[in-house]
Structure formats: C-alpha cells, structure tokens
Design an enzyme around this catalytic site. Structure first.
Site, short mmCIF file in Angstrom:
data_model
loop_
_atom_site.label_atom_id
_atom_site.label_comp_id
_atom_site.label_asym_id
_atom_site.label_seq_id
_atom_site.Cartn_x
_atom_site.Cartn_y
_atom_site.Cartn_z
N ASP A 105 0.80 -1.22 0.00
CA ASP A 105 0.00 0.00 0.00
C ASP A 105 0.83 1.27 0.00
O ASP A 105 0.51 2.24 -0.67
CB ASP A 105 -0.92 -0.01 1.22
CG ASP A 105 -1.73 1.26 1.33
OD1 ASP A 105 -2.47 1.54 0.37
OD2 ASP A 105 -1.60 1.97 2.33
N ASP B 243 4.41 0.62 4.11
CA ASP B 243 4.20 -0.63 4.85
C ASP B 243 4.01 -1.78 3.86
O ASP B 243 4.20 -1.59 2.66
CB ASP B 243 2.97 -0.48 5.76
CG ASP B 243 1.70 -0.22 4.95
OD1 ASP B 243 1.81 0.02 3.72
OD2 ASP B 243 0.59 -0.26 5.51
N TYR C 173 -7.59 2.55 9.19
CA TYR C 173 -6.72 2.61 8.01
C TYR C 173 -7.43 3.34 6.86
O TYR C 173 -7.28 4.54 6.71
CB TYR C 173 -6.21 1.21 7.63
CG TYR C 173 -5.58 0.54 8.84
CD1 TYR C 173 -4.35 0.98 9.32
CD2 TYR C 173 -6.25 -0.46 9.54
CE1 TYR C 173 -3.79 0.41 10.45
CE2 TYR C 173 -5.69 -1.04 10.68
CZ TYR C 173 -4.46 -0.59 11.13
OH TYR C 173 -3.91 -1.15 12.26
N GLU D 221 5.03 10.16 3.68
CA GLU D 221 4.79 8.77 3.28
C GLU D 221 4.34 8.74 1.83
O GLU D 221 3.63 9.63 1.37
CB GLU D 221 3.75 8.08 4.17
CG GLU D 221 3.59 6.60 3.80
CD GLU D 221 2.89 5.75 4.86
OE1 GLU D 221 2.16 6.33 5.69
OE2 GLU D 221 3.06 4.52 4.83
#
Ligand SMILES: *[C@@H]1O[C@H](CO)[C@@H](O)[C@H](O)[C@H]1NC(C)=O
Ligand SMILES: *[C@@H]1O[C@H](CO)[C@@H](O)[C@H](O)[C@H]1NC(C)=O
Ligand SMILES: *[C@@H]1O[C@H](CO)[C@@H](O)[C@H](O)[C@H]1NC(C)=O
Length: 522
Positions: free
Chosen positions: A99, A102, A250, A494
């Site tokens: 994703d 991670d 999430y 990220e």
C-alpha cells in the site's frame, strides 16, 4: 425504464459515430492552431519532455511496490517477497502491491489504483505510447489485476486484505525478509463490504476496456468479475469498515454508495448496457450522488470522478443523439461536474482555497492527493470540452475555456514537480531536490540487511534513505507551503501507491497540449 434502456443502446451507437466526426474536426482545428490553448504550444502529438520525464519517474513506483515473485525486476534493491500470500486459502495472492511505506495489501485503495491507471490509459494511452510509457503503465496494471482476479474466487467472496496491519505497522523491515504471518480478510454475503467490492468492480470494468484491444479473453474475464462484484456489492449493502471495525483506522470509507455509482458508471462504459446508466442516474443518483454539491476526488470520495465519467456521455451525446436531454439525472451529473470545475479554477467566484504557492489545499494529511486528483479531472474535462466542440464553461456569471482548465491542471503538476516555495520536487527521483527520508520501509534499509521485525534504527536514523523510492509522490506540504523531510513524518512524507496512480494520470493528461477524447468502448 425498459424503453429507456433500449433507447440508450441505440443512442450509444449514434454517439460513437458522432464522436468520431467531432474528434476528427477538433483534431484538425488544433493542428491549425485554433482550440487547444494558444498558438505557442505544441500541437497534439508532440510530447512535452518535462512531463514525459516525470511520468517515466512516477511509473517506477509500481515496480518498487510489487509483491510476489518479480519478473524482469529493474529496481536493484527489490527482490521476491510475500510469495506465499494467499496459500492458507489455496489462492495465489502473491502479486498485487504494497500500500505505502508498509507491506499490507489493502484491497480498497489498491483497486482504486487500478481504476485510475486504467482511466489514464483509456484517455491518454496514445500520448503515453508516444512518450514510450504505455507499456510501463500496462505492466503495473496487469500486476494488480492478476491479484484482484485471484482475490475473487467465487461470486460473493472477495479477499480484501493480506497481512495484519497491527503487526505490520509495529515492524520496520524489508518486504524481502518479512516473516510475520500474513492473515487474509475476505468479504462474503454474511460479512459484506459494498465499497471495496464496488471499487474492485470499477477496477475490473475499467481494466476490461483497457485490455479489450490487447487481450480479448482476459478482457471478457475481467468484465465477468466486474458484473459479479457489482451485483454482490449492491445485493449485500454495507461499508467494509462497519463489518470489520478494526480496519476503520486505516482506509475508512465514509460511505459505500459513491463506489456503487462509480462502479455502475464504469460498467455502463464497459458494457453499453443502459441498466447501469439507469442505476446511477435514477433513484440511486438522487439519493447518493449529492448532485449539485461540488466535492474533491479521492480514494474515499468517488462522486466527482463519477460526475466527470458520466459527463462523457452528455458531452458526446449532444451532437444530435440526445441522451442528455432525455435523462435528467445524467444532466445533473454534468452540471455537478461543471460545479466541480468551477471550484478548481483559481479565478472563479467559487474558487476553493489554495496556498500562497498556488496549491489547491483541502486536507493536511496527504495534502497532494486532492489537488493532483482534481487536476487530473480538470485535464480530462477540458479535453471532453474540446473534443465535443464546447468552448465555454459557465461558473455563475463568468465564463472559462478548456485552456483555463488545462492551465489549472498544469499549475498543480508544476507545483508538485518543484515550482513551489520550497523549490522541492514532491515526486521522488524527479528533479534536483526531492525528499530524502521518505517514510518507506524498503527504501530506508540497506538491501543487504536482514533486520527481522526490529529494524527501528533505520526508521529513527536521521540519514537519507539508502535506496531511492523512485516515483513516490509523498504526502506533501503544509498549508503554509512548508515541508519537513523526516522519516517519522508520516503525514507529509509517506508515499502511497494510489498517489502515484493519480500523478501518473495527471502527467499523462499533460503530455500533449490537448488530447482528443476517444470512445471508451472502441
Ligand atoms: C469511519 O467512518 C464512519 C462514517 O463516516 C464514521 O462514523 C466513523 O467514526 C469513522 N471511524 C473512524 C475510526 O474514523
Ligand atoms: C444489463 O444488465 C442487467 C444487470 O446486470 C442485466 O439484468 C441485463 O440482462 C443486461 N442487459 C443486456 C441487454 O445485456
Ligand atoms: C507552517 O505550518 C506548520 C504546521 O502548521 C508549522 O509547524 C510551521 O511552523 C509553519 N512554518 C512557518 C514557516 O510558518
């Protein structure tokens, strides 16, 4: 309703013929310097080198994110990983993509990634080909679709996640050396998830259009999955994060109805079956599309995407075919798409907030997602206008042109690529300065180190990543245009796979001055 369904089918045929004529006319006009966006720009067909280079970089991120046994791997620090994913259910779920920084395969954003890659290829495949990037996009798409197909082993069963995010997020390690259990999560009739099933249906339908001229049997298999998944999503209605509340932290889909409309829009384009159009424009549209209220496109909210996708039908039907006039619901989608464009245009009275540096700013977390997704829609919409010979977009008392939409789209891409107060490229690997400490496990650990779960020293290290996560579009700046390049700065630094799909779409749309919208089902 039945009359309308039949009618829509013949109208579609007329529409395709009309579209061909209009497309040819617009193309000739652009070559002569009219339309497009001014005489000093290259004519369609000549590729802009800056965007082509950036596109080549962005597409690399899908190589970085691949799970499974790699084929022709070109990323020196990547290797095989998660080759046994799916085994406990007797399935091969080894492919697909991680994703973000991670190693979870979250089905909801992964399917959205595939839908967006497909949409980009469908609208801009010709320009991608001219820039020699189409094969790279198709390679990424196939890697995801192979996974999604295997994740749908029975009509009402879809595997929506591989890996345990609680466990995974506590580990800092390379995917190649991962040894934690990789549990599977599936939705069924008794534990449904309409949002993820419908997004996967959208991905299947969109990809079936991409593969239609390339691999007919794969295409029809994808379409079969799309129809089954849509039916599953519609018959067993629930949000997957209500079925699995532990997943709400999430990717919490705010509603599932937007994905149902989005999937029906894609299924209409993929099948020509008017019942899918009627689904989106009838009562479901009235109840769930929130027509009249412009919104921002994202992994969570598919409404603006659906409005633009369905406006395609209105744009290309108006040349004598008349679907739009007969279908008030469809016209409302088109009007809402207009309203979306009006909030995006910086000089419009309804213009949304943007930073001093000119970035459309909607959310602090992953701040680039909304401007990039919106800019993609603006590029597409401008090209629909040009192709259908509509030169004017009305926002209240003001009037704008396709060139204004393109200018907005370009401004957001240019901001991302370094034309911003930080003078930083937010696309990793592009330009002279880009983030060096992207929050990404694999990029942050040297390729010859096996940390097991406990590689936190690499997370906490102040040093630049030893490996470049090429093509990552990081979260992006604060509202004051500033950015902090620290690895633990998850909000800004990220990378996500779906972010890269969005920038791939935008850059593809900017490769040439304007693109002629082609029929999706040819
Ligand atoms: C998830 O979304 C639902 C619906 O918008 C909301 O009620 C819920 O609080 C959200 N959960 C989390 C953890 O954000
Ligand atoms: C159109 O789709 C609907 C819903 O899946 C289906 O019931 C119907 O048979 C289809 N019509 C045609 C002409 O394929
Ligand atoms: C910009 O905004 C961030 C987040 O609100 C803040 O931490 C930072 O100090 C601001 N920077 C400047 C130069 O104002």
């Amino acid at each position: 309703m039945a009359r309308c369904v039949r009618c829509c089918c013949c109208v579609l045929v007329l529409l395709l013929v009309a579209l061909g004529i209009v497309a040819a006319v617009v193309f000739v006009r652009n070559r002569n310097g009219g339309g497009g966006g001014g005489g000093d720009h290259p004519v369609p067909g000549s590729v802009d080198h800056k965007y082509a280079e950036a596109l080549a970089v962005a597409l690399q991120f899908f190589q970085v994110q691949k799970s499974g046994k790699l084929v022709k791997n070109e990323i020196p620090w990547r290797g095989d990983s998660a080759v046994d994913d799916g085994q406990e259910a007797g399935l091969d779920l080894s492919r697909g993509m991680y994703d973000a920084g991670d190693h979870i395969k979250f089905g909801f954003p992964l399917a959205f990634t595939a839908t967006m890659l497909s949409w980009s290829v469908l609208e801009y495949g010709g320009a991608m080909e001219a820039a020699k990037q189409r094969d790279s996009a198709l390679d990424a798409l196939r890697w995801i679709m192979d996974y999604l197909v295997n994740a749908h082993p029975a009509d009402d069963v879809l595997y929506i996640q591989v890996g345990d995010p609680e466990v995974d997020h506590k580990c800092w390690e390379r995917p190649e050396t991962m040894s934690e259990k990789r549990p599977l999560t599936k939705i069924t009739a008794n534990s449904p998830g309409s949002d993820v099933a419908a997004e996967t249906a959208a991905a299947m339908a969109a990809a079936s259009l991409v593969y239609k001229p390339i691999d007919a049997s794969y295409s029809s298999s994808l379409l079969g999955h799309a129809e089954q998944l849509f039916s599953f999503a519609d018959r067993h209605r629930a949000a997957y994060t209500r079925t699995f509340p532990e997943l709400a932290k999430y990717y919490n889909s705010t509603t599932y109805q937007d994905e149902l409309l989005w999937a029906s829009g894609w299924l209409f384009h993929a099948t020509g079956n008017g019942s899918y159009l009627a689904y989106a424009t009838g009562k479901n549209g009235e109840d769930f599309a929130d027509l009249g209220n412009p919104r921002y496109f994202s992994w969570d909210d598919k409404r603006p995407g659906t409005q633009v996708l369905l406006s395609r039908v209105s744009f290309f039907a108006s040349q004598g075919a008349g679907v739009a006039e007969e279908n008030g619901g469809l016209e409302s989608y088109k009007q809402t798409a207009d309203a979306v464009m009006c909030i995006l245009l910086p000089d419009s009275e309804t213009a949304a907030f943007r930073t001093e540096g000119g970035l459309l700013y909607v959310a602090e977390w992953n701040s680039l997602q909304h401007p990039v997704a919106s800019a993609f829609l603006a590029a597409v919409y401008g090209d629909y206008m040009l192709t259908s010979g509509k030169t004017e977009l009305t926002c209240g008392g003001q009037s704008f042109s396709p060139a204004d939409l393109r200018k907005f789209a370009q401004s957001q891409a240019d901001y991302v690529l370094g034309d911003n107060p930080m003078k930083l490229s937010y696309l990793v690997g592009y330009g002279d300065g880009y983030p060096q400490r992207v929050h990404h496990r694999g990029a942050s650990i040297p390729a010859d180190v096996n940390t097991g779960c406990g590689g936190q020293q690499w997370l906490e290290s102040p040093d630049p990543n030893p490996n470049v996560a090429t093509g990552a579009l990081v979260g992006g700046p604060f509202k004051n245009d500033s950015f902090v390049d620290e690895r633990q700065n998850v909000m800004q630094n990220e990378a996500t796979t779906y972010n890269s799909a969005l920038i791939v779409g935008l850059l593809s749309g900017l490769l040439t001055t304007s693109s002629v919208a082609q029929s999706l089902s040819s």
